[in-house]
Write an enzyme that holds these catalytic residues in place. Structure first.
Site, PDB file in Angstrom:
ATOM      1  CB  THR A   1       6.785 -20.045 -18.181  1.00  0.00           C
ATOM      2  OG1 THR A   1       7.249 -21.370 -18.397  1.00  0.00           O
ATOM      3  CG2 THR A   1       6.970 -19.219 -19.441  1.00  0.00           C
TER       4      THR A   1
ATOM      5  CB  CYS B   1      -8.712 -10.698   1.876  1.00  0.00           C
ATOM      6  SG  CYS B   1      -7.467  -9.866   1.014  1.00  0.00           S
TER       7      CYS B   1
ATOM      8  CD  GLN C   1      -3.028  -0.986   0.107  1.00  0.00           C
ATOM      9  OE1 GLN C   1      -3.186   0.079  -0.504  1.00  0.00           O
ATOM     10  NE2 GLN C   1      -3.769  -2.058  -0.138  1.00  0.00           N
TER      11      GLN C   1
ATOM     12  CB  ALA D   1       1.451  -5.025 -10.934  1.00  0.00           C
ATOM     13  CG  HIS D   2      -3.784  -5.924  -7.918  1.00  0.00           C
ATOM     14  ND1 HIS D   2      -4.903  -5.677  -7.168  1.00  0.00           N
ATOM     15  CD2 HIS D   2      -3.046  -6.811  -7.206  1.00  0.00           C
ATOM     16  CE1 HIS D   2      -4.859  -6.396  -6.051  1.00  0.00           C
ATOM     17  NE2 HIS D   2      -3.738  -7.091  -6.055  1.00  0.00           N
TER      18      HIS D   2
END
Ligand code: C6P
Length: 404
Positions: free
Chosen positions: A239, A327, A181, A202-203
Site C-alpha cells: 500500500t 551506517c 547524494q 527523500a530524507h
C-alpha cells in the site's frame, strides 16, 4: 547551541513539506487504490506527486518512477533483479561497481557473490573518483550492469556520470546510478544524462525518512523485488505511503526549484568553513577538489586527531558531524573512501565529514570553526601519534589529494 552538520546522513524535514504531508496522516488517509471517492482523492495526490518528480528530474513520459521505502531498497532492487533477469538465466555473469559505493550496493554485491555472480569493484583515483577509462576497461561481454554513484556520500565528489553512461550505452550494458547524494544538491537532468536506473531518497533533501524512488528508463522490464498487489503497476507491491510520497515530491520541488542559487549559497558557507579550517589547522587536508564536489560537503582529515575523538568533542559542544557514512558509524573502522584513495591507516581514522544544508546559518558555521579549532588543540595536546609524526606545530595545510 545545537548545530546540525550531518546533512549527508539525513536532513530535517522542511516545515512546508511537513505541512503538505499532514492531511494524509489525518483526514485524507484512504488507500489510493480504493475505488471510493476518498480513495480517488488520495490517488489524485499520488498522480500530482508523480508529475512533480518527473518535472524535477526532467524524465520522459516513457520512463517509470516507482516509489520505494528508501534508496537501500531501490539499490537492492536493481542489483538483485538484474541478477534474476540477466544472470540467473545464463545470459550474463558480471556486475561492475566502484569500491566507494554505499553499503547498500557493496553488501548486496557481497551477497550476490555468494550466489555465483562475478563482481568487479573498481578503484578510484586520488580524488576518490572512478575514471571513465577504468569503467570502460572493466566491461566485458559478460557484464550485465554497471552501478556507479552520482556523488559520494563521504567526500561529496561528483563522478563523471555523463561519460560513464555513454560508455555503457556504447557497449550495450545497463547503467544504474545511486544518485542519493546528488539529487537536490546538483543538477540531475535525465533528459541530458542517459541512465537506465537511478535511486533517490527523500530524507536527503528535506523530505521524511522511509520514502525513496527508483527511476526506470523507458519503463524497461525489471523483476519486482516485492511481489503482491498491483501497486505501482505491479512493479512494487505494498500500500502506497501517501504522506511520504507527497512529501518526497514537494521536497524535491523545493530543492530543485532554485537549485543554482541555493547551491551557491550553501557552497559559500561550506567554502568559508573549509578555508578557515585549512588556514588555521596545520596538517589538515580536505579530500577532493572543491570544484567537483557537491556544494554542501567537506571531508577533512586532521593528522593526529582521531575522528571519533573529534566527534565526541564536537558533540559536547552541541555540534553533530560524522566520521563518514552514518551506517558505518558504529564500527571504528578506518574511513573506507580515504583508504581507497591511498591514505595510510592512521590518516584514514582522522576523517571528519561536515555536511551543510540550506538551513545552515553563518553563525553556525562560525561556531563550528571555533569549536573544531578548540577540539584540535585539545586532542593534539594529548595525542602521542601526532607528537611522533609532527614534532612541531608548523606544517602545510591544503585541499589535496592524499596520494599527491
Ligand atoms: N547515506 C550517510 O551517512 P536510505 O537511507 O536507504 O534512503 O539511503 C541509503 C544511501 C544510499 N546511497 C547513498 C550514496 C547514501 O549516502 C545513502 C545514505 C547516509 O552517508 C546514511 S548511511
Amino acid at each position: 547551541m545545537q548545530i546540525y552538520m550531518d546533512n549527508n546522513a539525513t536532513t530535517m524535514v522542511d516545515p512546508s513539506v511537513k505541512e503538505v504531508m499532514l492531511p494524509f496522516l489525518d483526514q485524507s488517509y484512504a488507500n489510493p487504490n480504493s475505488l471510493h471517492d476518498a480513495g480517488t482523492a488520495t490517488h489524485a495526490a499520488i498522480s500530482k506527486a508523480i508529475d512533480q518528480v518527473y518535472a524535477a528530474l526532467n524524465a520522459s513520459d516513457n520512463d517509470d518512477i516507482v516509489f520505494t521505502s528508501c534508496a537501500t531498497e531501490s539499490n537492492n532492487w536493481v542489483l538483485k533483479s538484474i541478477w534474476i533477469d540477466k544472470i540467473l538465466n545464463g545470459d550474463k555473469s558480471h556486475i561492475i561497481v566502484s569500491e566507494v559505493e554505499h553499503p547498500s550496493i557493496l553488501s548486496t554485491c557481497k551477497f550476490l557473490e555468494t550466489q555465483g555472480v562475478k563482481v568487479t569493484y573498481l578503484g578510484v583515483n586520488e580524488q576518490g573518483v572512478v575514471e571513465v577509462a577504468t569503467v570502460e576497461q572493466a566491461i566485458t561481454d559478460e557484464t550485465a550492469l554497471v552501478s556507479i554513484m552520482w556523488a559520494n556520500n563521504e567526500t561529496g565528489m561528483i563522478f563523471p556520470i555523463e561519460e560513464i553512461s555513454k560508455v555503457c550505452r556504447d557497449k550495450d550494458v545497463l547503467f544504474h546510478s545511486d544518485a542519493v547524494q546528488a539529487v537536490g544538491k546538483i543538477d540531475v537532468d535525465l533528459s541530458k544524462i542517459d541512465v537506465d536506473f537511478l535511486s533517490l531518497s527523500a530524507h536527503k533533501f528535506h523530505g521524511p525518512k522511509g520514502v525513496g524512488a527508483l527511476y526506470i528508463k523507458n519503463s524497461q522490464s525489471l523483476s519486482p523485488l516485492l511481489h503482491g498487489g498491483e501497486h505501482m503497476g505491479g512493479r512494487r507491491s505494498g500500500t502506497l505511503n501517501v504522506a511520504g510520497i507527497v512529501a518526497l515530491a514537494e521536497a524535491l520541488r523545493l530543492a530543485t526549484d532554485d537549485l543554482e542559487n541555493t547551491s551557491h549559497k550553501i557552497a559559500l558557507k561550506r567554502n568559508h568553513l573549509e578555508d578557515k579550517l585549512l588556514e588555521t589547522i596545520p596538517d589538515s587536508f580536505v579530500v577532493g577538489d572543491r570544484a567537483h564536489r557537491t556544494p554542501n560537503t567537506l571531508l577533512i582529515s586532521i593528522r593526529g586527531v582521531e575522528g571519533e575523538s573529534m566527534l565526541w568533542d564536537l558533540n559536547r559542544a552541541g555540534i553533530g558531524a560524522s566520521t563518514g557514512s552514518a551506517c558505518a558509524s558504529e564500527d571504528l573502522e578506518a574511513n573506507t573512501v580515504m583508504l581507497a584513495i591511498g591514505a595510510d591507516s592512521e590518516l584514514a581514522h582522522t576523517g571528519i565529514r561536515f555536511s551543510l544544508s540550506r538551513f545552515t546559518t553563518d553563525e553556525e558555521v562560525e561556531y563550528t570553526i571555533s569549536k573544531t579549532q578548540e577540539a584540535v588543540k585539545r586532542l593534539r595536546a594529548i595525542s602521542s601519534s601526532y607528537a611522533v609524526v609532527q614534532p612541531t606545530l608548523g606544517g602545510e595545510a591544503a585541499e589535496c589529494n592524499i596520494k599527491g
